[in-house]
Design a protein around this motif. Structure first.
Motif, PDB file in Angstrom:
ATOM      1  N   HIS A 130       0.832  -1.204   0.000  1.00  0.00           N
ATOM      2  CA  HIS A 130       0.000   0.000   0.000  1.00  0.00           C
ATOM      3  C   HIS A 130       0.868   1.256   0.000  1.00  0.00           C
ATOM      4  CE1 HIS A 130      -2.913   2.982   1.572  1.00  0.00           C
ATOM      5  NE2 HIS A 130      -3.778   2.271   0.874  1.00  0.00           N
ATOM      6  N   ARG A 131       1.946   1.257   0.738  1.00  0.00           N
ATOM      7  CA  ARG A 131       2.851   2.405   0.772  1.00  0.00           C
ATOM      8  C   ARG A 131       3.414   2.690  -0.626  1.00  0.00           C
ATOM      9  NH1 ARG A 131       6.339   0.574   6.072  1.00  0.00           N
ATOM     10  NH2 ARG A 131       5.047   1.540   7.697  1.00  0.00           N
ATOM     11  N   ARG A 132       3.831   1.652  -1.308  1.00  0.00           N
ATOM     12  CA  ARG A 132       4.467   1.833  -2.616  1.00  0.00           C
ATOM     13  C   ARG A 132       3.445   2.285  -3.668  1.00  0.00           C
ATOM     14  NH1 ARG A 132       8.936  -3.137  -2.969  1.00  0.00           N
ATOM     15  NH2 ARG A 132       9.747  -2.841  -0.843  1.00  0.00           N
ATOM     16  N   VAL A 133       2.242   1.739  -3.602  1.00  0.00           N
ATOM     17  CA  VAL A 133       1.204   2.159  -4.551  1.00  0.00           C
ATOM     18  C   VAL A 133       0.819   3.610  -4.293  1.00  0.00           C
ATOM     19  CG1 VAL A 133      -1.182   1.797  -5.282  1.00  0.00           C
ATOM     20  CG2 VAL A 133       0.330  -0.170  -4.937  1.00  0.00           C
ATOM     21  N   ALA A 138       0.813   9.440  -5.527  1.00  0.00           N
ATOM     22  CA  ALA A 138       1.175  10.809  -5.116  1.00  0.00           C
ATOM     23  C   ALA A 138       2.097  11.483  -6.129  1.00  0.00           C
ATOM     24  CB  ALA A 138       1.847  10.775  -3.765  1.00  0.00           C
ATOM     25  N   GLY A 139       2.376  10.840  -7.241  1.00  0.00           N
ATOM     26  CA  GLY A 139       3.200  11.459  -8.284  1.00  0.00           C
ATOM     27  C   GLY A 139       4.537  10.798  -8.466  1.00  0.00           C
ATOM     28  N   GLY A 140       4.774   9.695  -7.813  1.00  0.00           N
ATOM     29  CA  GLY A 140       6.049   9.013  -7.948  1.00  0.00           C
ATOM     30  C   GLY A 140       6.215   8.389  -9.330  1.00  0.00           C
ATOM     31  N   ASP A 141       7.464   8.096  -9.666  1.00  0.00           N
ATOM     32  CA  ASP A 141       7.785   7.529 -10.970  1.00  0.00           C
ATOM     33  C   ASP A 141       7.355   6.065 -11.009  1.00  0.00           C
ATOM     34  OD1 ASP A 141       8.785   6.760 -13.392  1.00  0.00           O
ATOM     35  OD2 ASP A 141      10.824   7.509 -13.018  1.00  0.00           O
ATOM     36  N   ASP A 299       0.290   5.280   7.942  1.00  0.00           N
ATOM     37  CA  ASP A 299       0.754   4.068   7.279  1.00  0.00           C
ATOM     38  C   ASP A 299      -0.350   3.056   7.133  1.00  0.00           C
ATOM     39  OD1 ASP A 299       3.280   5.104   7.141  1.00  0.00           O
ATOM     40  OD2 ASP A 299       3.898   4.270   9.073  1.00  0.00           O
ATOM     41  N   VAL A 300      -1.389   3.170   7.972  1.00  0.00           N
ATOM     42  CA  VAL A 300      -2.466   2.189   7.953  1.00  0.00           C
ATOM     43  C   VAL A 300      -3.420   2.481   6.812  1.00  0.00           C
ATOM     44  CG1 VAL A 300      -4.360   1.156   9.248  1.00  0.00           C
ATOM     45  CG2 VAL A 300      -2.273   1.875  10.434  1.00  0.00           C
TER      46      VAL A 300
END
Length: 303
Positions: A130-133, A138-141, A299-300
């Motif tokens: 979930h953090r990575r998605v 949020a605009g990450g590559d 984080d949850v």
């Protein structure tokens, strides 16, 4: 011809027999036969047994009450012996049932600890995914996204079926045979609560398994041709990324609920093994916190 000897009117039987013998011996043959016939006739007319009146009444109220008391005492003894045999039998059944439940409880304690370790790994993985998605949302590559390796034995994993079901054979058999009533009230309530919580855990884990397959199905739509069984997040639109995040967040919350029921089950399990009072669930959860409890609220995942 000599005269017949005179026989006294009343003589003892022995004297009569002697006199008769003497008379028959001294009498002519014909008269002797007649005298013997007369003697036999006299003996036949004599009473065979002299009956005396009873010294006490046969049927008095005292005798009746004595007979009734004897019968009642006999019945009480018979009923008492039957109850004693039944009590010993039930006591034996109780000891066997308690030992069988104790063994089943020990098995369930080990299985609960095993399953708890698995559900913690599931939740770690879901949280990391979930953090990575969300970082991509949020605009990450997208090219920098790395799919975390899923834990072996996740719910619904076709290659690993390591999750262990709780043992319920002894409890179900005791219910079918109506042996639960043999248990003391406290033990019966304790075990009843434990197995009810076990049912809730099983139902929630089944639901988690079904929904986890939805996650697998969603990811399969975007399977990366370069790496098998991994989604290519670059192929997802912004709306699909939102949907992906929502599925992951829903699974995390379901896994959290499964873990909570599993912990409650283990609390009652431990109390049953140690013959303690009903556990303080909140206190138990505080003493056995989730390894994810230290994570920040951000984080949850949320639905």
């Amino acid at each position: 011809m000599p005269e017949n000897p005179e026989i006294p009117e009343e003589l003892p039987l022995a004297d009569e027999a002697a006199v008769s013998a003497e008379a028959m011996a001294s009498a002519p043959e014909g008269e002797a036969v007649e005298a013997a016939h007369v003697t036999e006739t006299v003996k036949e007319n004599e009473p065979m047994l002299e009956v005396h009146a009873p010294h006490e009444p046969v049927h008095s109220w005292t005798d009746a009450f004595i007979h009734i008391a004897i019968i009642v005492v006999g019945l009480l003894i018979a009923v008492g012996l039957d109850e004693a045999v039944e009590y010993i039998h039930h006591l034996h059944q109780l000891h066997v049932l308690e030992e069988d439940l104790r063994q089943e409880t020990l098995i369930n304690r080990d299985r609960g600890q095993f399953n708890l370790a698995y559900i913690d790994r599931d939740m770690y993985w879901l949280l990391e995914l979930h953090r990575r998605v969300d970082a991509v949302r949020a605009g990450g590559d997208k090219n920098l996204f790395v799919y975390p390796a899923p834990p072996a034995g996740f719910p619904g994993d076709p290659n690993h079926t390591d999750r262990r079901l709780q043992a319920v054979t002894v409890w179900n058999t005791a219910q079918e045979n109506a042996q639960i009533e043999l248990l003391p009230t406290f033990d019966a309530q304790m075990y009843t609560t434990f197995y009810r919580v076990n049912d809730l855990y099983s139902d929630n884990f089944t639901a988690l398994t079904v929904d986890w397959r939805k996650l697998t199905g969603f990811e399969f739509q975007f399977e990366d041709s370069r790496v098998s069984s991994q989604p290519d997040i670059r192929r997802m639109s912004a709306q699909q990324l939102d949907q992906y995040s929502e599925i992951i967040g829903g699974l995390f919350l379901e896994a959290s609920m499964v873990r909570r029921y599993l912990q409650i089950q283990m609390a009652y399990n431990q109390a049953a093994v140690e013959h303690r009072t009903f556990p303080d669930i909140e206190r138990y959860l505080e003493d056995h916190p989730s390894p994810l409890q230290g994570s920040s609220s951000g984080d949850v995942p949320a639905r």
